[in-house]
Enzyme design. Structure first.
Site: not given
Ligand code: DOR
Ligand code: ZN
Length: 347
Positions: A15, A17, A19, A43, A101, A138, A176, A221, A249, A253, A265
Site C-alpha cells: 500500500h 502513494h 504521487r 488516487n 481500489k 479504504h 490500513h 486517515l 500507506d 504531502h 491526511a
Molecule cells: O492519510 C491518508 N493519506 N489516508 C488516505 O487514505 C489517503 C492518503 C493520501 O493519499 O494522502
Molecule cells: Zn492509502
C-alpha cells in the site's frame, strides 16, 4: 540473547502513494530501495480509472526508479460509480491492473470521484470475484453523524459484512486497519479476507497526535485510535496469521499542506519503513515472524511468487532526516530528527 541482525526474503509494500511529477521523483526511490514490489494507489488528482492511464503511470514510476531496476510497481484501478466492468477485466487480463481500489466518496485525499454507494459497483465486484481480482478497501464510512474514531468500526457493519455475504468468493484486502474491531473481524472471516497494517498504526495512538500540542505530521486517515487498538494491531501483525501483511500507506504531502489550518491526511513513512517495522517485531519478541508479515503473506494472498532476493536488517541506531526534498515540495518524514534502533543494509 539479543539478535544483532536478521536476513529475510526481500519484502513488498502492499500500500503506497507515490504521487506524480516532481513529488514522484522525490519519493519513489525510498520505496524502491527497500521493496521488491509495491501496490501503487490510484488516487492522483486525476484518478487512475483506465488501463491506459495505469500503464502510462507505471512507466513514469519505472523511469523514476531506474536506479533500482528490480523494483516492480503493481498498479491499481480507482473505482467510480460509473466504471465499466470491462475496463477492469481487460486491464487485469493484460497484467496492467493487479487490483482495484474502493474509496468511499470523500473519505480521504483525492477521493471525491470515489464510490457513493457500494451497490453502485456490484456488477464490477461480481466480475472481479469471477476473475479472482483483489478488491482493496479504504474501510471508513463517510457520514456527518459518525464520529471520526468510529468510522472504521461502522464500516464493518454497514459495508464490509454485507459485501462479504453477497460475494463470498471475492478477494478483499481491508487496507490500513486501525481497530481491534477490524482485527477481530478479519480474523473471523474466511481466507478471502486479509488486511494491511501500517507501521505508524503499530507505533502511535491518538495521544501521540493530540497530547502536548497537535502533531499534524502524525495525522492520517484512518486516524490512529486509542491504545487498546494499537495493542491489538501489534498482536495481529506479530501473531503469525497469514491474514495480515505489510502496507505502509506512505503518503507524502508538502510541509505547507500538513502544517496548515486544514492539514492534509498522510504520513510519509517510506524512508525508514522496514527499520520501524522490525523494531516493532523486536519489541514484541517476534522477530521470527517478521519475514511472514513483510515478505510472504502478501504475495501468497495476491497469488504471486515471493521475491528471490534477501535483505539484512541490523541493530544499529541512526537518525532520521529532518527534511526530505526541496523547495515548496519539502516533506517532513515520519519520526523526523528522531533516533531509531535498526538499520537496513543495502548492497
Ligand atoms: O492519510 C491518508 N493519506 N489516508 C488516505 O487514505 C489517503 C492518503 C493520501 O493519499 O494522502
Ligand atoms: Zn492509502
Amino acid at each position: 540473547m539479543t539478535v544483532e541482525s536478521i536476513i529475510i526474503t526481500q519484502p513488498d509494500d502492499w500500500h503506497v502513494h507515490l504521487r506524480d511529477g516532481e513529488m514522484l521523483q522525490q519519493v519513489a526511490n525510498y520505496t524502491a530501495r527497500q521493496f521488491g514490489r509495491a501496490i501503487i494507489m490510484p488516487n492522483l488528482p486525476v484518478p487512475i480509472t483506465t488501463a491506459v492511464m495505469a500503464a502510462a503511470y507505471r512507466e513514469r514510476i519505472v523511469q523514476a526508479t531506474q536506479e533500482h531496476s528490480n523494483f516492480q510497481p503493481l498498479m491499481t484501478a480507482y473505482l467510480t460509480d460509473t466504471i465499466e466492468p470491462q475496463e477492469i477485466t481487460t486491464g487485469f487480463a493484460s497484467g496492467v491492473f493487479t487490483a482495484a481500489k474502493l474509496y468511499p466518496a470523500n473519505a480521504t485525499t483525492n477521493s471525491a470521484a470515489g464510490v457513493s454507494h457500494i451497490k453502485k459497483i456490484y456488477p464490477v465486484l461480481e466480475t472481479m470475484q469471477d476473475i479472482g481480482m483483489p478488491l482493496l478497501v479504504h474501510g471508513e464510512v463517510v457520514s456527518d453523524d459518525i464520529d471520526i474514531f468510529d468510522r472504521e468500526a461502522a464500516f464493518i457493519d454497514q459495508t464490509m459484512l454485507p459485501l462479504l455475504k453477497d460475494m463470498p468468493e471475492l478477494k478483499v484486502v481491508f487496507e490500513h486497519i486501525t481497530t481491534k474491531d477490524a482485527v477481530d473481524f478479519v480474523t473471523e472471516q474466511g481466507d478471502n479476507l486479509a488486511a494491511t497494517i501500517t507501521v505508524h498504526h503499530l507505533q502511535i495512538n491518538r495521544n501521540d497526535i493530540l497530547v502536548g500540542g497537535i502533531k499534524p505530521h502524525l495525522y492520517c486517515l484512518p486516524v490512529a485510535k486509542r491504545e487498546l487498538h494499537r495493542l491489538a494491531l501489534r498482536k495481529a501483525a506479530t501473531s503469525g496469521s497469514a491474514k495480515f501483511f505489510l502496507g505502509t500507506d506512505t503518503a507524502p504531502h508538502a510541509i505547507g499542506d500538513k502544517e496548515s489550518a486544514c492539514g492534509c491526511a498522510g504520513i510519509f513513512s517510506a524512508p525508514h519503513a522496514l527499520e520501524n517495522y522490525v523494531q516493532v517485531f523486536d519489541e514484541e519478541q517476534a522477530l521470527d515472524q517478521f519475514e511472514n508479515f513483510a515478505s510472504k503473506n502478501g504475495p501468497v494472498f495476491y497469488g504471486l511468487p515471493v521475491n528471490q532476493g534477501k535483505i539484512t536488517l541490523k541493530r544499529e541506531s541512526q537518525q532520521v532526516q529532518d527534511r526530505i526534498g526541496q523547495d515548496h515540495l519539502t516533506i517532513s518524514p515520519y519520526k523526523a530528527g528522531e533516533s531509531i534502533p535498526w538499520r537496513l543494509l543495502v548492497e
